[in-house]
Design a protein around this motif. Structure first.
Motif, PDB file in Angstrom:
ATOM      1  N   VAL A   1     -35.637  10.060  56.060  1.00  0.00           N
ATOM      2  CA  VAL A   1     -35.188  10.518  57.380  1.00  0.00           C
ATOM      3  C   VAL A   1     -33.934  11.373  57.255  1.00  0.00           C
ATOM      4  N   LEU A   2     -32.964  10.922  56.479  1.00  0.00           N
ATOM      5  CA  LEU A   2     -31.719  11.681  56.335  1.00  0.00           C
ATOM      6  C   LEU A   2     -31.959  13.041  55.693  1.00  0.00           C
ATOM      7  N   ARG A   3     -32.800  13.102  54.693  1.00  0.00           N
ATOM      8  CA  ARG A   3     -33.083  14.391  54.040  1.00  0.00           C
ATOM      9  C   ARG A   3     -33.792  15.334  55.008  1.00  0.00           C
ATOM     10  N   ARG A   4     -34.691  14.778  55.822  1.00  0.00           N
ATOM     11  CA  ARG A   4     -35.438  15.605  56.786  1.00  0.00           C
ATOM     12  C   ARG A   4     -34.511  16.089  57.908  1.00  0.00           C
ATOM     13  N   GLU A   5     -33.671  15.201  58.427  1.00  0.00           N
ATOM     14  CA  GLU A   5     -32.835  15.549  59.577  1.00  0.00           C
ATOM     15  C   GLU A   5     -31.606  16.368  59.187  1.00  0.00           C
ATOM     16  N   ARG A   6     -31.015  16.046  58.043  1.00  0.00           N
ATOM     17  CA  ARG A   6     -29.776  16.710  57.654  1.00  0.00           C
ATOM     18  C   ARG A   6     -30.007  17.889  56.720  1.00  0.00           C
ATOM     19  N   ARG A   7     -31.193  17.966  56.152  1.00  0.00           N
ATOM     20  CA  ARG A   7     -31.559  19.073  55.264  1.00  0.00           C
ATOM     21  C   ARG A   7     -30.527  19.290  54.156  1.00  0.00           C
ATOM     22  N   ASP A   8     -30.122  18.194  53.535  1.00  0.00           N
ATOM     23  CA  ASP A   8     -29.237  18.332  52.382  1.00  0.00           C
ATOM     24  C   ASP A   8     -29.832  17.567  51.203  1.00  0.00           C
ATOM     25  N   ASP A   9     -29.193  17.665  50.088  1.00  0.00           N
ATOM     26  CA  ASP A   9     -29.714  17.050  48.866  1.00  0.00           C
ATOM     27  C   ASP A   9     -29.099  15.674  48.623  1.00  0.00           C
ATOM     28  N   LEU A  10     -29.095  14.848  49.623  1.00  0.00           N
ATOM     29  CA  LEU A  10     -28.561  13.503  49.506  1.00  0.00           C
ATOM     30  C   LEU A  10     -29.415  12.703  48.527  1.00  0.00           C
ATOM     31  N   ALA A  11     -28.786  12.172  47.500  1.00  0.00           N
ATOM     32  CA  ALA A  11     -29.519  11.449  46.465  1.00  0.00           C
ATOM     33  C   ALA A  11     -29.960  10.070  46.958  1.00  0.00           C
ATOM     34  N   TYR A  12     -31.123   9.660  46.517  1.00  0.00           N
ATOM     35  CA  TYR A  12     -31.643   8.326  46.828  1.00  0.00           C
ATOM     36  C   TYR A  12     -30.635   7.260  46.413  1.00  0.00           C
ATOM     37  N   THR A  13     -30.038   7.409  45.228  1.00  0.00           N
ATOM     38  CA  THR A  13     -29.090   6.401  44.736  1.00  0.00           C
ATOM     39  C   THR A  13     -27.842   6.327  45.607  1.00  0.00           C
TER      40      THR A  13
END
Length: 127
Positions: A32-44
């Motif tokens: 959800v965060l990657r889709r909404e924020r469109r950044d490369d937030l790592a899973y870890t």
């Protein structure tokens, strides 16, 4: 020691996703965060932040019966948490004076006519 209530912007973003979903795995929050924020937030990073939120007493975790993942659930409602965060903000920035916050918003013209009408309704309800 009382659990910390202040949330970083990333922690608050994670909590908003969990509140919206009701319960969530790290993978679901990450997606959800990657889709909404469109950044490369790592899973870890999301995993670490959710563990911190668990330590802060904001999230609880249960084993997911269908997978090896844990399902996280909020331990406070969004309304409860917003009340605490707003109170902390008013205490820290305005020395506890909520009227100073409202005066600042009015002076900065941050309140629309509908905002002012809603505030009037809320104040009338309190009487």
């Amino acid at each position: 020691m009382a659990p910390a209530t202040t949330l970083t912007p990333q922690e608050l973003a994670i909590m908003k996703v969990v509140w919206r979903l009701g319960t969530a795995t790290v993978r679901e929050v990450h997606d959800v965060l990657r889709r909404e924020r469109r950044d490369d937030l790592a899973y870890t990073t999301v995993l670490t932040m959710m563990r911190i939120l668990e330590q802060k007493g904001m999230l609880g975790k249960d084993a997911d019966a269908d997978s090896r993942a844990h399902r996280y659930r909020p331990l406070r409602t969004q309304r409860q948490m917003m009340r605490v965060l707003v109170r902390e903000f008013v205490d820290r920035v305005f020395d506890g004076a909520a009227d100073s916050l409202v005066a600042h918003l009015v002076a900065d013209r941050k309140l629309s006519a509908s905002d002012r009408a809603e505030i009037r309704k809320l104040l009338d309800k309190e009487d």
